[in-house]
Design an enzyme around this catalytic site. Structure first.
Site, short mmCIF file in Angstrom:
data_model
loop_
_atom_site.label_atom_id
_atom_site.label_comp_id
_atom_site.label_asym_id
_atom_site.label_seq_id
_atom_site.Cartn_x
_atom_site.Cartn_y
_atom_site.Cartn_z
N LYS A 134 3.07 10.20 9.07
CA LYS A 134 2.43 9.84 10.35
C LYS A 134 3.18 10.32 11.60
CE LYS A 134 0.18 5.91 8.12
NZ LYS A 134 -1.18 6.31 7.81
N ASP B 72 9.19 2.74 1.57
CA ASP B 72 8.03 3.50 2.04
C ASP B 72 7.91 3.25 3.54
OD1 ASP B 72 5.52 4.33 2.84
OD2 ASP B 72 4.46 3.54 1.10
N PHE C 103 0.86 -1.18 0.00
CA PHE C 103 0.00 0.00 0.00
C PHE C 103 0.89 1.23 0.00
CE2 PHE C 103 -2.39 3.49 1.90
CZ PHE C 103 -3.50 3.51 1.07
C1 LIG Z 1 2.82 2.48 3.87
C2 LIG Z 1 1.96 3.66 3.54
N1 LIG Z 1 2.28 4.41 2.49
C3 LIG Z 1 1.54 5.49 2.15
C4 LIG Z 1 0.43 5.84 2.87
C5 LIG Z 1 -0.38 7.04 2.46
O1 LIG Z 1 -0.20 8.07 3.37
P1 LIG Z 1 -1.26 9.28 3.44
O2 LIG Z 1 -2.53 8.69 3.90
O3 LIG Z 1 -0.64 10.23 4.43
O4 LIG Z 1 -1.35 9.86 2.08
C6 LIG Z 1 0.06 5.08 3.98
C7 LIG Z 1 -1.15 5.42 4.76
O5 LIG Z 1 -1.66 4.66 5.53
C8 LIG Z 1 0.85 3.95 4.33
O6 LIG Z 1 0.53 3.18 5.37
#
Ligand SMILES: Cc1ncc(COP(=O)(O)O)c(C=O)c1O
Length: 305
Positions: A164, A135, A48
């Site tokens: 986060k 990521d 994700f």
């Molecule tokens: C691993 C990962 N990448 C990207 C994102 C996307 O982040 P945002 O919701 O701040 O756009 C998330 C959100 O949960 C995530 O867990």
């Protein structure tokens, strides 16, 4: 940057945007340094990476609600099997410029990368002159028992994203990279109005200072182990996986949503990532007493099922 062994930082407003920046960096690096058409990014099934068009296309969940209806997806991404080095090795063709993964797949069901896999990807990228992109939007800044999760694996990526925890609740994110990788994002090639705004940066500085000064990574490691051990003893629990305070509770049936709603009524927050998997990300400052309270609530819900 110094704390995490990176050279340069680009501030963004959300995790998805930070990943967009990292994807753009890799494409520019490929097109300009490796040659025309060398711009494909390999990502993992079940990953994700966000909900913008490029990041949802990078997300390896074909057919899921994340993709469905938003076609055509952005081209230039191919998927391989997470925790399967051979699958990534086989997917590296001439047009590939980078490999992008999460050290722990959070939304995908809380699956930590194995040490062999992540170290193997680093070596694969070194051998094939590819960028390793991590990521760490969810795993970064203390969550998994190290400041950045890759520190648990004794590797360093070429670029990494974070969000986060770095904002302590304020909307801020960033991409950090080595000098070599960041060079491709030359002046004027990427930017955003609110990226690096003083209010969010001040909040982030405070949050990150707390994480480092109070060694909250260590708390995440200790409390994560304590929490997981206690959860394993509860009824209907078939597996507990994760890293530090990123905890995946696997149930022996598809009743994760029911458990979540009951827990919400008792003021305990959790999220459902699969019909039988609950993900919990307690605050990095959580105490044993608070974990005991949470386990009591979860235990009573599970025993009533
Ligand atoms: C691993 C990962 N990448 C990207 C994102 C996307 O982040 P945002 O919701 O701040 O756009 C998330 C959100 O949960 C995530 O867990």
């Amino acid at each position: 940057c110094e704390t995490i062994g990176m050279d340069k930082i680009q501030f963004q407003n959300s995790g998805a945007e930070a990943n967009e920046a990292m994807i753009k960096l890799a494409r520019k690096y490929g097109n300009e340094k490796k040659g025309p058409g060398k711009n494909v990014i390999l990502t993992a099934y079940n990953s994700f990476h966000g909900r913008t068009l490029a990041t949802l296309s990078a997300t390896g969940q074909p057919g899921s609600a994340i993709h469905k209806g938003f076609e055509p997806l952005v081209e230039g991404f191919r998927y391989a099997e997470f925790n399967n080095l051979k699958s990534f090795e086989d997917a590296v063709t001439d047009d590939v410029v980078a490999i992008m993964v999460e050290p722990v797949q959070g939304e995908g069901g809380v699956y930590p990368a194995t040490r062999e896999f992540l170290q193997g990807l680093r070596k694969l990228c070194d051998d094939k002159k590819l960028l390793l992109l991590l990521d760490e939007v969810q795993t970064g800044w203390g969550r998994t028992g190290a400041v950045m999760s890759y520190m648990n694996y004794d590797i360093k990526p070429d670029a990494v994203t974070m969000a986060k925890a770095m904002g302590g609740g304020m909307p801020i994110a960033a991409m950090c990279a080595t000098n070599e990788a960041m060079q491709s994002l030359s002046a004027g090639s990427h930017g955003t109005t609110f990226g690096g705004n003083p209010v969010c940066c001040a909040a982030s500085y405070a949050a990150v200072s707390e994480i480092i000064d109070k060694n909250l990574s260590e708390n995440a490691k200790e409390m994560g182990a304590y929490f997981s051990d206690k959860l394993r003893k509860l009824p209907h629990v078939s597996e507990v996986r994760g890293m530090g305070l990123l905890v995946g509770l696997v149930l022996d049936g598809d009743f994760a949503a029911e458990v979540k709603h009951d827990a919400f009524d008792r003021k305990l927050l959790m999220s459902v990532v699969k019909p039988n998997v609950i993900r919990m990300v307690p605050p990095l400052i959580v105490t044993k007493e608070e974990i005991d309270m949470a386990c009591e609530i979860i235990g009573s819900i599970l025993s009533e099922l």
